[in-house]
Write an enzyme that holds these catalytic residues in place. Structure first.
Site, short mmCIF file in Angstrom:
data_model
loop_
_atom_site.label_atom_id
_atom_site.label_comp_id
_atom_site.label_asym_id
_atom_site.label_seq_id
_atom_site.Cartn_x
_atom_site.Cartn_y
_atom_site.Cartn_z
N LYS A 206 2.47 -43.75 64.43
CA LYS A 206 1.30 -44.62 64.63
C LYS A 206 1.47 -45.94 63.89
O LYS A 206 1.21 -47.02 64.43
CB LYS A 206 0.03 -43.91 64.19
CG LYS A 206 -1.24 -44.73 64.40
CD LYS A 206 -2.49 -43.89 64.28
CE LYS A 206 -2.67 -43.28 62.92
NZ LYS A 206 -3.94 -42.54 62.80
N GLU A 212 10.59 -40.91 57.47
CA GLU A 212 11.42 -39.86 58.06
C GLU A 212 11.70 -40.12 59.53
O GLU A 212 12.82 -39.90 60.01
CB GLU A 212 10.72 -38.50 57.91
CG GLU A 212 10.50 -38.05 56.48
CD GLU A 212 9.12 -38.40 55.96
OE1 GLU A 212 8.60 -37.65 55.11
OE2 GLU A 212 8.54 -39.41 56.42
N GLY A 266 -3.18 -37.93 62.96
CA GLY A 266 -1.99 -37.26 63.50
C GLY A 266 -2.23 -35.81 63.87
O GLY A 266 -1.79 -35.33 64.92
N ARG A 267 -2.94 -35.07 63.01
CA ARG A 267 -3.14 -33.64 63.25
C ARG A 267 -4.12 -33.38 64.38
O ARG A 267 -4.27 -32.24 64.83
CB ARG A 267 -3.61 -32.96 61.97
CG ARG A 267 -4.88 -33.54 61.35
CD ARG A 267 -5.07 -33.01 59.94
NE ARG A 267 -6.22 -33.57 59.24
CZ ARG A 267 -6.23 -34.74 58.60
NH1 ARG A 267 -5.14 -35.51 58.62
NH2 ARG A 267 -7.30 -35.16 57.95
N GLU A 353 -4.80 -29.84 55.73
CA GLU A 353 -4.80 -31.28 55.49
C GLU A 353 -6.20 -31.86 55.64
O GLU A 353 -6.54 -32.87 55.01
CB GLU A 353 -3.83 -31.98 56.46
CG GLU A 353 -3.44 -33.39 56.05
CD GLU A 353 -2.28 -33.92 56.86
OE1 GLU A 353 -1.12 -33.75 56.44
OE2 GLU A 353 -2.52 -34.51 57.94
N HIS A 384 5.69 -6.01 61.27
CA HIS A 384 6.89 -5.53 60.58
C HIS A 384 7.30 -6.48 59.46
O HIS A 384 8.44 -6.42 58.98
CB HIS A 384 8.04 -5.35 61.58
CG HIS A 384 7.76 -4.32 62.63
ND1 HIS A 384 8.14 -3.00 62.50
CD2 HIS A 384 7.10 -4.41 63.81
CE1 HIS A 384 7.76 -2.32 63.56
NE2 HIS A 384 7.11 -3.16 64.38
N LYS A 499 5.21 -39.20 48.82
CA LYS A 499 5.95 -40.25 49.51
C LYS A 499 6.24 -41.43 48.57
O LYS A 499 7.35 -41.98 48.55
CB LYS A 499 5.17 -40.74 50.72
CG LYS A 499 5.05 -39.74 51.86
CD LYS A 499 4.28 -40.36 53.01
CE LYS A 499 4.14 -39.41 54.17
NZ LYS A 499 3.42 -40.02 55.31
#
Length: 525
Positions: A206, A212, A266-267, A353, A384, A499
């Protein structure tokens, strides 16, 4: 109506909830009548069942009072009507607008923003159609048959989870891959499987400055250069999803640019261009449209004032009861569908978040617990793995099961009198009952105390529409809980500190403190 934002512990209904002395014995009360009665519609063909939760009519009644006193549905409408809900960044919260209008209950007046999202969806629809028809080809003239999303956080987790959820049930127009981690092994592993001439990359940031993501973009560009493909032009193999004000917007280095804005975090961006481009390229825009329609179904269902008719609100309020009255600090998300293998990871980000906050919307410290720790894996694999602790551990962990009557792929095998899908559903049902009712045994090692609460979201089949509704259900649940706790669910300052310090590590110099220098030396940075 005057909207007030108050702390949970100041509310009359919360004090009443804390005074409740009755407890629910799930061993006795989990009956057929209760199972049939304790359900709420969730939209998109989904139903939320809370019969195995430790609530009764009295508790639900007080939760209704709490919802009304905290004006949860009215605050939800404020979100939909374009109020500046994100107080930390002074922004609107508009991811709901990406999936359609919500009728007369919502009076959102800024038509330009809805038109903006519709315009981007139309542009994505046209672009993906041209790619599928071969009207847009790679730089060497070959048909594009693979799409790779480059992004991190919400630019990866949601779209990746949605892609994996849909790849079995729909024809795949373009095979999808995802690069997110700045770890070079991630990019190398994906790029080693690709034919660059037939691959389209979707770069998602955005701001256009995500470290990254830009590092991975340059990694991809260098790999394509090293391939020495005659006539290959990387700018014809990469599109950007970004904001209109970012340095990526409209750049000649990209085949095209598709836009989102600062009003979508973003999420919460899977229904925006962040998910729309990769999912439309992978499956076609018709599938993405169904995904949006399912999300819109759930958004409409969340407008209902009556707790018993509003699945997201009921889910949220029971979660508050478990967190703030019963003291449970974790929630496990357990989809009995392999297609939802990455859905819990997406919910980890979205929930933790959003509501992992210790101050209220005014920046004042809170005196009560907020968001829980979220984790999960698909059943039956999880049985399991970590179910041992869930059944017999010292902590009680609320459980959210997800299941479907039919599998996505019609082929199945009858083995020992039942199909694999029947075995999957039998395990799901058995776990809900086992967690609730337990099993007494004279051997304490084999004794199961029970009283482990769970809910079930279920539908006929995991399709694009039911997936959209499932996503929006949890988004709205998190939003409602944020309002109950009076936190800002739409900023994420806790993401930023690491960051900043990482940049100090890479820059070196006097800015690094002793601890950063010591760890840097360990890793020889």
């Amino acid at each position: 109506m005057s909207i007030k934002y108050e702390n949970l512990d100041t509310l009359k209904a919360f004090k009443e909830l804390r005074a409740v002395e009755t407890s629910v014995d799930l061993k006795e009360e989990l009956t057929r009548e209760r199972i049939l009665r304790y359900s709420a519609p969730a939209g998109g063909g989904l139903t939320y069942n809370y019969a195995a939760k430790a609530v009764n009519d009295e508790i639900v009644g007080i939760l209704q009072k709490l919802s009304d006193e905290q004006q949860l549905v009215a605050k939800y409408k404020e979100v939909l009507n374009g109020e500046f809900i994100n107080t930390g960044e002074n922004r609107k919260v508009l991811h709901h607008l990406t999936r359609g209008q919500l009728g007369s209950d919502v009076t959102f007046e800024d038509k330009n923003l809805r038109d903006f999202y519709v315009e981007q969806q139309n542009r994505i629809r046209e672009f993906s159609s041209k790619v599928h028809k071969g009207e847009i080809k790679g730089s060497t003239g070959k048909q594009l048959d693979t799409v790779v999303q480059i992004g991190i956080g919400g630019s990866d987790l949601g779209p990746r989870a949605m892609y994996l959820a849909l790849e079995n049930i729909y024809d795949v127009e373009m095979e999808g891959h995802f690069i997110s981690n700045v770890d070079p092994d991630d990019a190398n592993a994906v790029l080693g499987r690709l034919n660059f001439e037939t691959t389209l990359f979707v770069l998602v940031s955005k701001s256009g400055t995500t470290q990254e993501t830009l590092a991975n973009r340059n990694f991809v560009l260098e790999k394509t250069r090293q391939a020495h493909i005659h006539g290959f032009n990387p700018s014809k193999h990469m599109v950007a999803v970004t904001s209109e004000t970012s340095p990526l917007a409209g750049s000649d280095e990209y085949l095209d640019s598709f836009y989102m804005d600062d009003f979508i975090g973003g999420r919460y961006s899977s229904t925006s261009a962040v998910g729309g481009v990769v999912l439309s390229l992978a499956f076609g825009s018709e599938v993405f449209d169904q995904f949006l329609a399912g999300a819109n179904d759930a958004d409409r269902a969340a407008l209902e004032l009556d707790l018993r008719k509003n699945a997201a609100l009921m889910d949220a309020m029971i979660g508050v009861y478990e967190r703030n009255i019963l003291g449970y600090g974790q929630t496990a998300v357990l989809p009995y569908s392999q297609a939802l293998s990455r859905f819990p990871a997406h919910l980890q980000q979205m929930d933790m978040e959003s509501n992992g906050k210790s101050v209220n919307r005014r920046g004042e410290p809170l005196n009560y617990q907020t968001g829980p720790v979220i984790f999960g894996e698909p059943g039956t694999n999880g049985q399991h793995s970590f179910y041992q602790l869930l059944h017999q551990g010292t902590d009680i962990v609320p459980l959210q099961f997800i299941g479907f009557k039919d599998s996505q792929i019609p082929f199945d095998l009858d083995y020992e009198g039942s199909t694999s899908q029947q075995k999957l559903k039998a395990n799901l049902v058995a776990q809900i009952v086992a967690f609730a009712k337990g099993k007494e045994d004279k051997n304490s090692n084999k004794n199961f105390a029970g009283q482990r609460p769970s809910s079930l979201i279920y539908g006929l089949q995991l399709t694009a529409r039911s997936l959209g509704a499932l996503l929006a259900h949890f988004e709205n649940k998190v939003l409602f809980q944020g309002f109950v706790w009076n936190v800002n669910s739409f900023d994420q300052e806790g993401v930023q500190l690491g960051k900043v310090l990482a940049k100090q590590v890479l820059a070196g110099g006097d800015a690094m403190d002793e601890a950063l220098k010591a760890f840097s030396d360990l890793l020889e940075i």
